[in-house]
Design an enzyme around this catalytic site. Structure first.
Site, mmCIF file in Angstrom:
data_model
loop_
_atom_site.group_PDB
_atom_site.id
_atom_site.type_symbol
_atom_site.label_atom_id
_atom_site.label_comp_id
_atom_site.label_asym_id
_atom_site.label_seq_id
_atom_site.Cartn_x
_atom_site.Cartn_y
_atom_site.Cartn_z
ATOM 1 N N ASP B 243 0.844 -1.199 0.000
ATOM 2 C CA ASP B 243 0.000 0.000 0.000
ATOM 3 C C ASP B 243 0.881 1.252 0.000
ATOM 4 O O ASP B 243 1.605 1.491 0.957
ATOM 5 C CB ASP B 243 -0.884 -0.035 1.254
ATOM 6 C CG ASP B 243 -1.949 1.046 1.219
ATOM 7 O OD1 ASP B 243 -1.961 1.839 0.251
ATOM 8 O OD2 ASP B 243 -2.766 1.084 2.158
ATOM 9 N N HIS B 245 -0.544 4.132 -0.192
ATOM 10 C CA HIS B 245 -1.419 5.027 0.570
ATOM 11 C C HIS B 245 -1.418 6.453 0.016
ATOM 12 O O HIS B 245 -1.597 7.415 0.741
ATOM 13 C CB HIS B 245 -1.009 5.035 2.055
ATOM 14 C CG HIS B 245 -2.176 5.034 2.977
ATOM 15 N ND1 HIS B 245 -2.698 6.188 3.534
ATOM 16 C CD2 HIS B 245 -2.953 4.031 3.438
ATOM 17 C CE1 HIS B 245 -3.729 5.875 4.306
ATOM 18 N NE2 HIS B 245 -3.905 4.582 4.253
ATOM 19 N N HIS B 345 -11.671 -2.678 -0.006
ATOM 20 C CA HIS B 345 -11.021 -2.129 1.178
ATOM 21 C C HIS B 345 -11.920 -2.345 2.388
ATOM 22 O O HIS B 345 -13.138 -2.283 2.273
ATOM 23 C CB HIS B 345 -10.809 -0.632 0.939
ATOM 24 C CG HIS B 345 -10.252 0.130 2.090
ATOM 25 N ND1 HIS B 345 -11.036 0.862 2.958
ATOM 26 C CD2 HIS B 345 -8.976 0.298 2.509
ATOM 27 C CE1 HIS B 345 -10.258 1.452 3.851
ATOM 28 N NE2 HIS B 345 -9.008 1.132 3.612
#
Lengths: 357, 441
Positions: B243, B245, B345
């Protein structure tokens, strides 16, 4: 997609955990029997396949799809006997009788839950279903104008005037659909569209073949008449290509190809483009029932076609094999059924009578 | 004029609206005319013949903070009906709990009196009649309500939601992954062993630090080494997701992603922020590593461009923000046309988690499901088990098991939530670069 993207997709697909379906414990909704009834309308000769599916709990579901003389139910039986009837989403697109299987499984699921199919699917989204028939009838007042068969590859002004006259013959308080069955060249389709656009047809159906997207682009760029496509489309990617470029105003998946859930998936695809769905239907009364549940469960439904054979004997046959009679309109609308599943009873004795062998 | 008892941020954390107020406003300056409304949602008369007889009689909203300073108090929705059936949903929005709780209450008039079986109709009304369409606050509020409606629907129809959706594809359940953030070499070796024992096939890590628009060599090298360490320590047999992010710009992400290609990652997540699809495309078109994004996108409308352009390989819309079960199903159906896989998610509470696996089980293009848990259970897992009576969102043989129970498959009492009163809205992490400028995390 460029080369790198293709490689990436291929790798990802290979990375899927094999989703082998294990033999689960026997359950009430397991499919125990699949039977095919090929049906033929006595006068028109129009044929369709009815599928009857039974479960361990002795529920019966009915589905329908176009008749294909080269298909039998053997593959279907080996893949689906013993599997649960709730798995309608897991039907691979290549499955024979795919639409019929999908419709029949949803019929069973509705009966198991004692609810109409549209309620299983989150509806109703509407209380009645706008419909048209061809030829139009008293109960379905929308007119359908078929373009005259073109004589030349490219027709001139006279041809456009001929169509305009047909449009002018429809009283201004009546809606009409112009349909070309994909017969026109893109140039003709565009000029015909332009000549009738101020008459405000509901839409121009299959103005030209959709196989060449550049050709469709030409039609869409030259006229504001709404365009409808869907005949023969099996791959939802074609709808996506048309939607992406704003080349389609009415998405028309065939229920006989996509079933209820496949048509709903195409509707979901069209929704973010603010485009409505008018499912195509050239089959029998079981498909009409399926159409009602599609319309009553999607937000972006516009209108449903109901086949109405010319011969009285064919119409009588449709009434005879399925009850209640769902195909009669009320001021241009079909009624939303309230009984569990598809809300129909199939008369099996009548199926033998109209067997299509 | 009695005002709504708007946000009763009391000790129980329950927000309820006061008596409905029906004032006639003749015409506002925009020319919109507000006429007196009948009790219950408008348009109900049309469905007099087709309603199910089940009616929503009450709406409750709960803010639940596991710790007083939690940046993501769970936002739970409870719908009550005239027949005693109860539906639960989750609309947790990190850093904006109060806003979502208020927004859910703003939908009261759409719900009380409505037939909960008409989830598509109610969803459309909430989305379309919100006028501004949906951003994350409205999206999360709709999400919580939508899940509660599906829970009710499943219970009324006597079936788990995944069966209503036509699943399951895999009766073993839904393949999942845990988080391994910040683990060093030794810890990773342990994780590898535990994963092998438990049949876990996938984990997700991150990249260290925060990144400027362009980055210096040591920083880039450190990120690459951190990802390489994951593969080295975890071995070749486990799928690894990383990730980013959205900490990186497209320029920096492209460099890192290029260098880690030989590691055969399952995917790189959010290599840049989500608003600009072309920026995401710039990274994806130069990478053989699959790219995933989507946790901040709302409704299928919000995913349209990514999907139609086939930019990414994996979409990660979150059931608690995208608009619930209804919206997640539509995103998956739409993505499937572009051969895009789904890896939803989930980093909020247990209700959203249990709702998302119901949809996963009915997706032809499902890849893997996230949960922000660890390979070894942590205190949050214990609280969830205490609430629901079973270890929610813990995998068995690498899969989240599917329940045979109707609806979303659990029961929850208000009393059990009372131990964790609403601590108020708290911001998510705010991080800054060395020079004090704002950094993405």
């Amino acid at each position: 997609m460029n080369q790198i993207t293709m490689q990436r997709r291929a790798r990802l697909l290979a990375g899927f955990a094999p989703q082998a379906v294990q033999a689960a414990k026997p359950a009430a909704l397991d499919i125990t029997e699949i039977r095919h009834f090929p049906i033929r309308e006595p006068v028109s000769g129009n044929r369709y396949s009815l599928l009857r599916i039974k479960t361990r709990s002795e529920l019966t579901g009915w589905g329908e799809c176009p008749y294909d003389p080269n298909t039998d139910t053997k593959t279907l039986e080996s893949a689906w006997i013993g599997r649960p009837a709730n798995g309608y989403a897991t039907i691979p697109p290549s499955t024979p009788f795919r639409a019929a299987l999908d419709i029949a499984l949803l019929d069973i699921l509705g009966k198991a839950a004692n609810a109409p199919v549209y309620r299983i699917l989150g509806g109703p989204t509407r209380s009645k279903v706008r419909a048209y028939s061809s030829p139009s009838a008293e109960d379905f007042p929308v007119a359908v104008i078929e373009v005259p068969k073109p004589v030349w590859r490219n027709q001139g002004k006279a041809y456009q005037n001929q169509i305009l006259e047909l449009a002018n013959a429809v009283s201004p308080d009546r809606d009409f659909i112009l349909t070309a069955n994909g017969l026109l060249t893109p140039g003709d389709a565009a000029s015909v569209g332009r000549s009738v656009e101020s008459k405000h047809p509901l839409w121009f159906d299959e103005p030209c073949p959709h196989s060449n997207i550049d050709a469709v682009r030409k039609v869409a760029n030259e006229t504001v008449v709404p365009l409808g496509f869907g005949a023969g489309i099996e791959d939802p990617g074609i709808f996506q290509a048309l939607l992406r470029e704003g080349l389609i105003d009415l998405v028309r998946p065939e229920i006989g190809i996509f079933g209820i859930s496949g048509t709903r998936r195409v509707a979901a695809l069209a929704e973010p483009y603010y485009v409505a769905v008018a499912p195509r239907h050239n089959g029998g009364p079981v498909t009409t029932a399926a159409a009602i549940h599609i319309a009553a469960s999607i937000p972006n439904f516009f209108i449903q076609h109901v086949p109405r054979p010319a011969a009285e004997a064919d119409r009588a046959m449709r009434h005879e094999i399925v009850s209640p009679a769902l195909e009669t309109g009320k001021s241009g609308f079909l009624e939303v059924t309230k009984s569990p599943g598809l809300g129909i009873t199939v008369n099996e004795a009548a199926l033998e009578k109209y067997h299509a062998s | 004029m009695r005002r709504r008892n708007f946000l009763a941020l009391g000790s129980a954390g329950i927000v309820t609206a006061g008596t409905r107020n029906r004032t006639r406003l003749e015409t506002s300056s925009c020319g919109c005319s507000f006429l007196p409304q009948a009790a219950g949602p408008l348009g109900l008369e049309a469905f007099a013949d087709t309603n199910s007889g089940l009616k929503i009689s009450g709406l409750k909203v709960f803010g639940v903070s596991l710790t007083p300073n939690s940046d993501r108090p769970y936002v739970f929705v409870k719908l009550e009906t005239n027949q005693g059936l109860i539906g639960w949903g989750e609309g947790t929005l990190e850093g904006k709990a109060g806003a979502v709780m208020a927004c859910i209450n703003d939908f009261r008039d759409f719900l009380v009196g409505a037939d909960p079986m008409q989830v598509e109709h109610i969803w459309q009304s909430m989305y379309v009649h919100s006028f501004y369409r949906a951003g994350p606050v409205i999206g999360s509020a709709i999400a919580g309500i939508d899940q509660a409606l599906w829970d009710l629907r499943g219970k009324a129809l006597g079936m788990p939601v995944y069966k209503l959706l036509g699943g399951p594809f895999d009766p073993r359940g839904v393949r999942g992954y845990y988080h391994i953030d910040g683990a060093g070499r030794e810890r990773l070796a342990e994780i590898r062993e535990t994963a092998r024992e438990q049949g876990i096939t996938c984990v997700k890590g991150g990249i260290p630090g925060y990144y400027e628009w362009l980055e210096r060599r040591p920083k880039i090298d450190r990120a690459i080494k951190a990802i390489q360490l994951l593969r080295e320590a975890l071995g070749p047999d486990i799928d690894i997701a990383v990730d980013f992010h959205a900490k990186t710009s497209p320029s920096v992400a492209s460099i890192i992603v290029k260098e880690v290609e030989p590691l055969n990652l399952l995917f790189v997540e959010e290599p840049c922020p989500p608003e600009n699809v072309q920026a995401m495309a710039k990274i994806a078109r130069r990478s053989t590593t699959p790219i995933a994004t989507g946790e901040r996108l709302i409704a299928s409308y919000g995913c349209r461009e990514l999907i139609e352009m086939g930019v990414v390989d994996i979409l990660q819309t979150d059931i608690n923000h995208v608009g619930g079960i209804t919206a997640l199903w539509k995103v998956a159906a739409t993505a499937n046309v572009s051969s895009i896989s789904m890896a939803p998610h989930a980093c909020e509470g247990p209700i959203g988690g249990l709702a998302t696996i119901q949809v996963d089980a009915a997706m032809p293009n499902f890849l893997v499901q996230e949960i922000c848990g660890q390979v070894k259970p942590n205190p949050t897992d214990k609280i969830w088990e205490e609430w629901l009576g079973f270890p929610a969102m813990r995998m068995v043989d690498g899969h989240f098991p599917l329940s045979e129970k109707p609806g979303l498959g659990f029961e929850l009492s208000e009393a059990s939530l009372a131990k964790y009163p609403f601590g108020g809205t708290r911001p998510m992490a705010r991080v800054f670069h060395e020079d004090g400028s704002v950094a993405e995390w």
